[in-house]
Design a protein around this motif. Structure first.
Motif, mmCIF file in Angstrom:
data_model
loop_
_atom_site.group_PDB
_atom_site.id
_atom_site.type_symbol
_atom_site.label_atom_id
_atom_site.label_comp_id
_atom_site.label_asym_id
_atom_site.label_seq_id
_atom_site.Cartn_x
_atom_site.Cartn_y
_atom_site.Cartn_z
ATOM 1 N N LYS A 1 41.161 63.987 103.482
ATOM 2 C CA LYS A 1 41.066 64.449 102.106
ATOM 3 C C LYS A 1 41.484 65.924 101.993
ATOM 4 O O LYS A 1 42.225 66.294 101.084
ATOM 5 N N VAL B 1 53.250 57.793 98.881
ATOM 6 C CA VAL B 1 51.829 57.504 98.685
ATOM 7 C C VAL B 1 51.221 56.920 99.959
ATOM 8 O O VAL B 1 50.109 57.286 100.360
ATOM 9 N N ALA B 2 51.954 56.048 100.634
ATOM 10 C CA ALA B 2 51.453 55.469 101.886
ATOM 11 C C ALA B 2 51.230 56.546 102.945
ATOM 12 O O ALA B 2 50.231 56.522 103.665
ATOM 13 N N ARG C 1 45.267 66.223 102.581
ATOM 14 C CA ARG C 1 45.967 65.656 101.425
ATOM 15 C C ARG C 1 45.950 66.640 100.261
ATOM 16 O O ARG C 1 46.974 66.882 99.618
ATOM 17 N N ILE D 1 50.690 59.896 102.451
ATOM 18 C CA ILE D 1 49.585 60.803 102.138
ATOM 19 C C ILE D 1 48.232 60.099 102.160
ATOM 20 O O ILE D 1 47.212 60.736 102.359
ATOM 21 N N SER D 2 48.235 58.781 102.015
ATOM 22 C CA SER D 2 46.962 58.055 102.081
ATOM 23 C C SER D 2 46.373 58.068 103.489
ATOM 24 O O SER D 2 45.182 57.839 103.676
ATOM 25 N N GLN D 3 47.204 58.375 104.486
ATOM 26 C CA GLN D 3 46.739 58.424 105.874
ATOM 27 C C GLN D 3 46.133 59.785 106.236
ATOM 28 O O GLN D 3 45.538 59.942 107.288
ATOM 29 N N ARG E 1 56.501 54.896 96.799
ATOM 30 C CA ARG E 1 55.513 54.068 97.514
ATOM 31 C C ARG E 1 55.327 54.573 98.943
ATOM 32 O O ARG E 1 54.204 54.647 99.449
#
Length: 149
Positions: free
Chosen positions: A122, A114-115, A125, A117-119, A111
């Motif tokens: 694109k 994912v948090a 990432r 890399i979500s920042q 989790r």
């Protein structure tokens, strides 16, 4: 049987999924899936229901894939191709999330990953994930070599 080529078309056009991801979802070797999709080997009958369920393939498309009917022949002319593809992708993503929900629930590290890399942008990432995918591939190769020794 034409199933392999039909599945490749479905995977690429509807799911917009890479072959490697599909192989991992089916828990088969990526080289085997490649052989099935190129019709160099027949798709195993016992794998067919797994494919249908894993990728939430609608009955009419699945039947067309088995019979070798072009997928465009089963498309509803009242539903545009992009809308149908989006519908299929959404159904697959929902089932993917459901199948892997426990992994996210049990792994705070995942989790957190994912948090983080979500920042990223694109582009960043994509670069980061591709680098990690290459590293993971090397790690899995190393583990496999250790298991055979």
């Amino acid at each position: 049987m034409h199933f392999g080529k039909q599945f490749k078309e479905y995977r690429e056009e509807y799911l917009r999924m890479k072959q490697l991801e599909a192989a991992y979802e089916l828990k088969i070797d990526p080289a085997a899936l490649s052989n099935y999709e190129r019709s160099e080997r027949g798709f195993p009958n016992d794998l067919l229901p797994v494919v249908k369920e894993t990728f939430s393939i609608p009955d009419d498309y699945f039947l067309a894939m088995i019979l070798g009917t072009p997928l465009k022949a089963v498309r509803d002319p009242n539903i545009s191709q992009p809308v149908k593809a989006a519908e299929v992708q959404e159904k697959y993503m929902d089932s993917f999330i459901d199948r892997h929900r426990q992994l996210f629930e049990e792994s705070p590290e995942l989790r957190e990953f994912v948090a983080i890399i979500s920042q990223m942008t694109k582009k960043d990432r994509r670069n980061y994930l591709n680098s990690n995918k290459a590293l993971l591939s090397l790690f899995l190769k190393y583990v496999k070599e250790q298991d055979t020794e």
